[in-house]
Design an enzyme around this catalytic site. Sequence first.
Site, PDB file in Angstrom:
ATOM      1  N   ALA A 187       1.428  -1.653  -0.093  1.00  0.00           N
ATOM      2  CA  ALA A 187       0.151  -0.236   0.212  1.00  0.00           C
ATOM      3  C   ALA A 187       1.248   1.025   0.004  1.00  0.00           C
ATOM      4  CB  ALA A 187      -1.181   0.044   1.051  1.00  0.00           C
ATOM      5  N   SER A 188       2.158   1.001  -0.246  1.00  0.00           N
ATOM      6  CA  SER A 188       3.295   2.464   0.376  1.00  0.00           C
ATOM      7  C   SER A 188       2.963   2.636  -1.391  1.00  0.00           C
ATOM      8  CB  SER A 188       4.180   1.760   0.337  1.00  0.00           C
ATOM      9  OG  SER A 188       5.001   1.208  -0.347  1.00  0.00           O
TER      10      SER A 188
ATOM     11  N   SER B 240      -3.148  -9.621 -12.929  1.00  0.00           N
ATOM     12  CA  SER B 240      -2.656  -8.671 -14.130  1.00  0.00           C
ATOM     13  C   SER B 240      -3.900  -9.408 -15.136  1.00  0.00           C
ATOM     14  CB  SER B 240      -1.298  -8.804 -14.108  1.00  0.00           C
ATOM     15  OG  SER B 240      -0.775  -8.103 -15.650  1.00  0.00           O
TER      16      SER B 240
ATOM     17  N   TYR C 162       6.284 -14.224 -14.593  1.00  0.00           N
ATOM     18  CA  TYR C 162       4.989 -13.306 -13.445  1.00  0.00           C
ATOM     19  C   TYR C 162       3.654 -13.337 -14.192  1.00  0.00           C
ATOM     20  CZ  TYR C 162       2.788  -8.071 -13.458  1.00  0.00           C
ATOM     21  OH  TYR C 162       1.895  -7.686 -13.244  1.00  0.00           O
TER      22      TYR C 162
ATOM     23  N   ALA D 209       2.705 -16.781 -15.362  1.00  0.00           N
ATOM     24  CA  ALA D 209       1.899 -17.239 -14.335  1.00  0.00           C
ATOM     25  C   ALA D 209       1.517 -17.246 -13.044  1.00  0.00           C
ATOM     26  CB  ALA D 209       3.319 -18.804 -14.578  1.00  0.00           C
TER      27      ALA D 209
END
Length: 244
Positions: free
Chosen positions: A10-11, A139, A152, A154
């Site tokens: 969340a930064s 994604s 990524y 996978a």
Amino acid sequence: MEKTAIVTGASRGIGAAIAQGLAKDGYRVAACYREQKEKAEELCRIVANSGGTAVPFQVDVSDENSVSCLFARVTDVLGPVTILINNAGIAQQKLFSDLSADDWDRMFQINVRGAFLCCRQALPEMIRRKWGRIINISSMWGQVGASCEVHYSAAKAALIGLTKALAQEEGPSGVTVNCVAPGVVETDMMSSFSEDTKKELAQQTPVGRLGRPEDVARAVRFLVSSEADFITGQVLGVNGGFVV
């Protein structure tokens, strides 16, 4: 019923937009970070200045003990967790032939193991209360795959599978589990892309622009709301039409 939400990663970027949006909607937000302490604290100050509640918490989502401690601390400070946003993740562009086993393992440890550990910690309280919301941030590449991002893609596909299976398992307990699959969103993860590449990606997107973190946050805010009570096990694409 007052609700507490954990938002991992969340930064900055999408996670920060989600944390701010949920706080605006009246949720108590645990803004989780791994290394960017100052950014997480600044985010919480912005939320507080707007009248919301957000508290920073450090966690390594790939570490079982760290996740267990996180939920205990959040419960003590903000109350029982009934909303979980699994947003923490990493990305990497590499030819498959150049990938090491460590590259593969690290991608899955953070993007998939992290979500698993957080879900496992969150579910007992949600089941006890007969209410809960879990949103996994995947994604569009988890839906269709991307060249030079096999590990990524996978890992993000694994999150979609986790979402669908867990939704079926937990539906009778009043817990919904959904997935948001962003497209090309302007965040720090795109810092390695040239401006020309970004323009090309925007041109390939039917709506004619790159996504913004707030676009994804609005989808998450809808899925945790009462208006999404009858929605579970779904993948909501927020990609401007890039993948249809």
